[in-house]
Write a protein that holds these residues in place. Structure first.
Motif, mmCIF file in Angstrom:
data_model
loop_
_atom_site.group_PDB
_atom_site.id
_atom_site.type_symbol
_atom_site.label_atom_id
_atom_site.label_comp_id
_atom_site.label_asym_id
_atom_site.label_seq_id
_atom_site.Cartn_x
_atom_site.Cartn_y
_atom_site.Cartn_z
ATOM 1 N N ARG A 5 0.835 -1.199 0.000
ATOM 2 C CA ARG A 5 0.000 0.000 0.000
ATOM 3 C C ARG A 5 0.871 1.250 0.000
ATOM 4 O O ARG A 5 0.602 2.220 -0.725
ATOM 5 C CB ARG A 5 -0.917 0.000 1.221
ATOM 6 C CG ARG A 5 -1.860 1.199 1.276
ATOM 7 C CD ARG A 5 -2.653 1.209 2.551
ATOM 8 N NE ARG A 5 -1.770 1.253 3.720
ATOM 9 C CZ ARG A 5 -2.214 1.392 4.971
ATOM 10 N NH1 ARG A 5 -3.515 1.461 5.220
ATOM 11 N NH2 ARG A 5 -1.369 1.419 5.977
ATOM 12 N N ARG A 8 2.195 1.795 -3.472
ATOM 13 C CA ARG A 8 1.185 2.354 -4.367
ATOM 14 C C ARG A 8 0.983 3.848 -4.083
ATOM 15 O O ARG A 8 0.837 4.653 -5.016
ATOM 16 C CB ARG A 8 -0.138 1.600 -4.218
ATOM 17 C CG ARG A 8 -0.146 0.244 -4.911
ATOM 18 C CD ARG A 8 -1.554 -0.313 -5.006
ATOM 19 N NE ARG A 8 -2.052 -0.735 -3.706
ATOM 20 C CZ ARG A 8 -1.926 -1.951 -3.217
ATOM 21 N NH1 ARG A 8 -1.301 -2.881 -3.926
ATOM 22 N NH2 ARG A 8 -2.413 -2.262 -2.035
ATOM 23 N N ARG A 70 7.663 0.431 -9.221
ATOM 24 C CA ARG A 70 6.749 0.047 -10.305
ATOM 25 C C ARG A 70 6.920 -1.429 -10.675
ATOM 26 O O ARG A 70 5.935 -2.145 -10.881
ATOM 27 C CB ARG A 70 7.005 0.928 -11.525
ATOM 28 C CG ARG A 70 6.430 2.340 -11.409
ATOM 29 C CD ARG A 70 6.880 3.186 -12.566
ATOM 30 N NE ARG A 70 6.175 4.475 -12.610
ATOM 31 C CZ ARG A 70 6.605 5.539 -13.273
ATOM 32 N NH1 ARG A 70 7.770 5.471 -13.948
ATOM 33 N NH2 ARG A 70 5.902 6.659 -13.281
ATOM 34 N N LEU A 73 5.359 -3.610 -7.906
ATOM 35 C CA LEU A 73 3.898 -3.580 -7.946
ATOM 36 C C LEU A 73 3.363 -4.379 -9.138
ATOM 37 O O LEU A 73 2.337 -5.052 -9.034
ATOM 38 C CB LEU A 73 3.396 -2.138 -8.018
ATOM 39 C CG LEU A 73 3.553 -1.315 -6.731
ATOM 40 C CD1 LEU A 73 3.168 0.135 -6.970
ATOM 41 C CD2 LEU A 73 2.697 -1.899 -5.606
ATOM 42 N N ALA A 74 4.057 -4.295 -10.278
ATOM 43 C CA ALA A 74 3.643 -5.089 -11.436
ATOM 44 C C ALA A 74 3.754 -6.573 -11.139
ATOM 45 O O ALA A 74 2.869 -7.374 -11.486
ATOM 46 C CB ALA A 74 4.485 -4.716 -12.661
ATOM 47 N N ALA A 76 3.603 -7.919 -8.160
ATOM 48 C CA ALA A 76 2.548 -8.251 -7.196
ATOM 49 C C ALA A 76 1.212 -8.422 -7.892
ATOM 50 O O ALA A 76 0.413 -9.292 -7.540
ATOM 51 C CB ALA A 76 2.461 -7.164 -6.133
ATOM 52 N N GLY A 77 0.971 -7.601 -8.925
ATOM 53 C CA GLY A 77 -0.270 -7.736 -9.691
ATOM 54 C C GLY A 77 -0.338 -9.064 -10.415
ATOM 55 O O GLY A 77 -1.392 -9.709 -10.449
ATOM 56 N N ARG A 78 0.799 -9.457 -10.998
ATOM 57 C CA ARG A 78 0.831 -10.752 -11.680
ATOM 58 C C ARG A 78 0.628 -11.894 -10.698
ATOM 59 O O ARG A 78 -0.047 -12.880 -10.994
ATOM 60 C CB ARG A 78 2.153 -10.915 -12.430
ATOM 61 C CG ARG A 78 2.290 -10.006 -13.661
ATOM 62 C CD ARG A 78 3.474 -10.427 -14.511
ATOM 63 N NE ARG A 78 4.731 -10.279 -13.799
ATOM 64 C CZ ARG A 78 5.474 -9.177 -13.787
ATOM 65 N NH1 ARG A 78 5.067 -8.107 -14.444
ATOM 66 N NH2 ARG A 78 6.612 -9.135 -13.133
ATOM 67 N N GLU A 80 -1.007 -11.768 -7.864
ATOM 68 C CA GLU A 80 -2.414 -11.764 -7.456
ATOM 69 C C GLU A 80 -3.283 -12.420 -8.531
ATOM 70 O O GLU A 80 -4.181 -13.213 -8.225
ATOM 71 C CB GLU A 80 -2.876 -10.331 -7.202
ATOM 72 C CG GLU A 80 -4.302 -10.220 -6.690
ATOM 73 C CD GLU A 80 -4.719 -8.776 -6.434
ATOM 74 O OE1 GLU A 80 -5.829 -8.571 -5.930
ATOM 75 O OE2 GLU A 80 -3.925 -7.855 -6.739
ATOM 76 N N ALA A 81 -3.015 -12.081 -9.794
ATOM 77 C CA ALA A 81 -3.772 -12.683 -10.890
ATOM 78 C C ALA A 81 -3.547 -14.194 -10.948
ATOM 79 O O ALA A 81 -4.475 -14.967 -11.200
ATOM 80 C CB ALA A 81 -3.373 -12.048 -12.217
#
Length: 295
Positions: A5, A8, A70, A73-74, A76-78, A80-81
């Motif tokens: 967080r 971000r 960045r 975070l990218a 972490a997004g992958r 999570e997906a």
């Protein structure tokens, strides 16, 4: 340690150029956002922004940190997906065991056909294993599904199963054999004839079951050849070396030079059961079960 967080928040402030605009984008007030940025800097032991009136600018350290933030975070997004895909069964790995009879009956192909298009990220590991090894693999969680000849015994209460195919055995006769001209083959036609059977190692029950079924039907076979699989048996039948019984679906894969006859009075069949862990509630397992039972 800082959390995602905070990262971000940092990236949003860096890209917005003002704390106020960043707060609007994040749907929070400015004060807690400013505190989070200062906490991040304190935890890192470095100043990331140059502050001037209402605007903030990244300094050299902030620019270097922004690129890594960045990327993290990218990632972490992958991640999570991937977690969502794993939960939905659209990614990950599945281990499926099968006996050769399930392949001959077309069950393995039917189970997997739709998943190659619907779930391209799902890695499937297919293993040819005897029924007992598959049931043990399910218990040990090294397998997710199994196609076996026999349902799990009573002392495997954690394993569920359902019958998905039962096929009669057909008689394979060399084309040049006089028996090939007999339309209605009865037990006395087979008494004392040379036979080819499948014997699976290390512990085989097939030979004994075959002999018992023959005795019950009223004839005694002369077993002269033992093979490791039914396709090899059919090769020997094609060469004129004897008779064999195989599951009916193998007729389409048989070599030339063989005549097949039904034996409605011979009670032996090939049964295929689908087995899985009762507690496995994943949607992908339920869908695979439906696929193999379809048609």
């Amino acid at each position: 340690m800082f959390d995602l967080r905070q990262l971000r928040y940092f990236v949003t402030v860096a890209e917005a150029g003002t704390v106020g605009r960043a707060a609007e984008l994040l749907h929070i007030s400015q004060s807690p956002l400013s505190r989070q940025i200062m906490q991040l800097e304190a935890q890192l032991g470095v100043t990331l922004f140059e502050r001037a009136k209402q605007r903030v600018h990244l300094n050299a350290e902030g620019q270097a940190f922004l690129a890594e933030a960045r990327a993290l975070l990218a990632g972490a997004g992958r991640l999570e997906a991937l977690g969502r895909d794993l939960a939905a069964g659209t990614a990950g790995r599945l281990a499926i065991g099968y006996v050769e009879g399930a392949v001959h009956a077309g069950l393995v192909g039917r189970m997997l056909r739709q998943f190659r298009s619907d779930r391209p990220r799902l890695h499937l590991s297919l293993m040819s294993l005897r029924s007992a090894a598959q049931l043990e693999g399910l218990r040990e969680r090294t397998l997710d599904l199994g196609l076996v000849y026999s349902p799990p015994p009573a002392n495997y209460p954690e394993i569920a199963s359902t019958l998905v195919r039962r096929e009669p055995l057909v008689l394979a006769i060399p084309e040049g054999d006089a028996l090939a001209a007999v339309a209605d083959i009865r037990p006395h036609h087979l008494d004392g004839r040379t036979w080819i059977t499948v014997v699976r190692q290390p512990a085989d029950s097939n030979r004994g079951q075959f002999l018992a079924a023959c005795t019950e039907a009223g004839f005694l076979p002369d077993i002269a050849y033992e093979t490791a699989d039914p396709l090899t048996s059919l090769g020997l039948v094609s060469a004129g070396l004897g008779l064999a019984t195989v599951q009916a679906s193998l007729q389409s894969a048989a070599p030339s030079g063989i005549v097949f006859r039904d034996l409605p009075w011979f009670e032996r069949t090939v049964s295929i059961h689908l087995a899985w862990r009762r507690q496995d509630k994943r949607a992908v397992i339920a869908e695979l079960r439906e696929a193999v039972q379809g048609e």
